[in-house]
Scaffold this active site. Structure first.
Site, PDB file in Angstrom:
ATOM      1  N   MET A  25       7.415 -21.480  -8.768  1.00 50.64           N
ATOM      2  CA  MET A  25       6.030 -21.456  -8.293  1.00 50.64           C
ATOM      3  C   MET A  25       5.819 -22.350  -7.076  1.00 50.64           C
ATOM      4  O   MET A  25       5.161 -21.968  -6.115  1.00 50.64           O
ATOM      5  CB  MET A  25       5.097 -21.870  -9.436  1.00 50.64           C
ATOM      6  N   LYS A  37      -6.596  -7.461  11.815  1.00 49.43           N
ATOM      7  CA  LYS A  37      -7.063  -7.377  10.424  1.00 49.43           C
ATOM      8  C   LYS A  37      -6.270  -8.361   9.564  1.00 49.43           C
ATOM      9  O   LYS A  37      -5.249  -8.903  10.012  1.00 49.43           O
ATOM     10  CB  LYS A  37      -6.908  -5.940   9.915  1.00 49.43           C
ATOM     11  N   TYR A  62      15.093 -21.674 -13.190  1.00 49.10           N
ATOM     12  CA  TYR A  62      14.718 -20.804 -14.301  1.00 49.10           C
ATOM     13  C   TYR A  62      15.755 -19.711 -14.516  1.00 49.10           C
ATOM     14  O   TYR A  62      16.318 -19.195 -13.564  1.00 49.10           O
ATOM     15  CB  TYR A  62      13.342 -20.178 -14.054  1.00 49.10           C
TER      16      TYR A  62
HETATM   17  C1  LIG Z   1      -2.942  -1.950  10.805  1.00 47.72           C
HETATM   18  C2  LIG Z   1      -3.310  -0.841  11.679  1.00 47.72           C
HETATM   19  C3  LIG Z   1      -2.760  -0.729  12.954  1.00 47.72           C
HETATM   20  C4  LIG Z   1      -1.681  -1.652  13.472  1.00 47.72           C
HETATM   21  O1  LIG Z   1      -0.435  -1.271  12.985  1.00 47.72           O
HETATM   22  P1  LIG Z   1       0.914  -2.057  13.361  1.00 47.72           P
HETATM   23  O2  LIG Z   1       1.955  -1.227  12.730  1.00 47.72           O
HETATM   24  O3  LIG Z   1       0.819  -3.410  12.777  1.00 47.72           O
HETATM   25  O4  LIG Z   1       0.982  -2.068  14.847  1.00 47.72           O
HETATM   26  C5  LIG Z   1      -3.200   0.312  13.746  1.00 47.72           C
HETATM   27  N1  LIG Z   1      -4.129   1.182  13.313  1.00 47.72           N
HETATM   28  C6  LIG Z   1      -4.673   1.112  12.085  1.00 47.72           C
HETATM   29  C7  LIG Z   1      -5.676   2.129  11.668  1.00 47.72           C
HETATM   30  C8  LIG Z   1      -4.273   0.104  11.235  1.00 47.72           C
HETATM   31  O5  LIG Z   1      -4.799   0.037  10.005  1.00 47.72           O
END
Ligand SMILES: *Cc1c(COP(=O)(O)O)cnc(C)c1O
Length: 384
Positions: free
Chosen positions: A327, A57, A279
């Site tokens: 930035m 993801k 800054y």
């Molecule tokens: C992101 C996610 C994972 C992976 O988690 P990690 O801690 O990065 O291994 C597993 N299951 C779900 C439902 C997630 O959203």
């Protein structure tokens, strides 16, 4: 005019000619990490080894699906968020299982043959009606999600049992390819919490047949014996070579970082004793100080709120960040590194000497936030 102050012209013909930071992505490291997880999950005499979902993801945790894919495809399946993400994986050539972890489903949507073999997380009641109406030709494998103590998505105990009974009927009627139990931990990196959460889940699913998918990176790395008893694990952060466990780096766990963030020195400034830098004049030179101007800042996703003393690597040596990250620029002390000049590439994270875990700690955040927060202004390139 003899002066130490200058900006550079780009002359180098390798990636150091980038006038921006660049994140180099190492798919070989991803492959290594998946093999390492497999090794940990191959436990004792049992010939049962869980299969591995490589969680991809957030565009593979900022590594990008395209560049991570040659490594990710050594997993048993890819786990993403939406059905559009599933199609993206198919477009890259993946023909194995894909888990959609937060899909918007409808009967029409699920009739797309390109999605299969498809696994779905079912975490709310509206999804059930769509599944009941499915044509057996398009039968996804579904994972019922217990909401557990995370309480983001999923069914509470009572609704879980009801949904399970409903889905078992759909399974018997051939509308589903499989039915399993799933949860996501709230505090897998804390041993005591992990034990409690694991027990609560076991207590719920006892007596309900089905495969089990409950372990994320932190859970499987801190207790791989327990993880080895499940059927599928979902690992994200560890796949990218990063430790989810406090006080441990990926290296300590036998993992290799899959992203190196580098940025060029674009100028040198020399401060006299007493002069300020950056800054809010957060840094004041106590001696003559040779400052490297590095082309990377918070608009690239580098954290602004670093603790004092955060380091970078240049030519294999450490240099300290001084002054506020701005930035487009961060500033480093090169007083003891006189040979470092314009166009030198500075490593900001992703090596054994400078793990992203260290930078995250100094920025009071977690590594996953750093690698997913890189902006579109940071090209991701395959590691040469
Ligand atoms: C992101 C996610 C994972 C992976 O988690 P990690 O801690 O990065 O291994 C597993 N299951 C779900 C439902 C997630 O959203």
């Amino acid at each position: 005019m003899a002066t130490d102050t200058h900006t550079c012209t780009n002359t180098a013909d390798n990636y150091s000619c980038h006038a921006s930071p660049v994140a180099l992505i190492d798919h070989v490291a991803i492959k290594h990490n998946i093999a390492r997880l497999r090794q940990l999950l191959t436990y004792g005499q049992s010939n049962h080894t869980p299969r591995i979902w490589a969680v991809a993801k957030a565009d593979a945790y900022g590594h990008t699906l395209e560049l991570a894919y040659p490594g990710l495809c050594s997993a048993d399946g890819l786990a993403v968020l939406t059905l559009d993400d599933v199609r993206h994986c198919r477009a890259l050539g993946w023909t194995g299982p894909i888990l959609a972890m937060s899909p918007q489903i409808s009967r029409a949507e699920l009739k797309d043959p390109v999605l299969y073999p498809l696994h779905l997380i079912i975490d709310h009641a509206e999804q059930l009606a769509h599944l009941a109406a499915l044509n057996p030709r398009f039968a996804p494998h579904v994972w019922l999600r217990f909401r557990a103590s995370l309480n983001h998505a999923g069914f509470n105990q009572t609704d879980y049992r009801k949904a399970y009974a409903f889905l078992q009927t759909a399974l018997r009627e051939g509308r589903l390819a499989g039915l399993g139990h799933l949860q996501h931990y709230a505090s897998a990196e804390i041993a005591e919490q992990l034990r409690k959460e694991r027990q609560a889940f076991q207590a719920l699913i006892g007596g309900m047949p089905g495969s089990v998918c409950s372990e994320n990176s932190a859970a499987l790395l801190s207790d791989h014996a327990a993880a080895a008893a499940t059927d599928w694990v979902r690992s994200g952060i560890a796949v990218y070579g990063i430790s989810p466990l406090h006080g441990m780096s990926g290296h300590d766990l036998g993992l290799r970082p899959a992203m190196v963030l580098q940025a060029p020195v674009y100028g040198i400034q020399v401060l006299g004793a007493g002069e300020f830098l950056g800054y809010n004049s957060r840094f004041q030179a106590t001696r003559q100080t040779r400052v490297g101007l590095v082309r990377c800042g918070y608009a690239h996703g580098y954290p602004r709120g670093l603790a004092e003393g955060c380091e970078v690597m240049v030519y294999g040596r450490k240099a300290t960040i001084i002054g506020r990250v701005s930035m487009d620029t961060l500033t480093i002390d090169l007083s003891d590194l006189p040979d470092v000049s314009c166009n030198a590439m500075v490593t900001l994270w992703g090596t054994h000497e400078l793990p992203i875990e260290t930078v995250a700690r100094q920025a009071d955040t977690i590594p996953a936030q750093l690698c997913t927060a890189l902006t579109a202004r940071v090209p991701r390139l395959a590691m040469p």
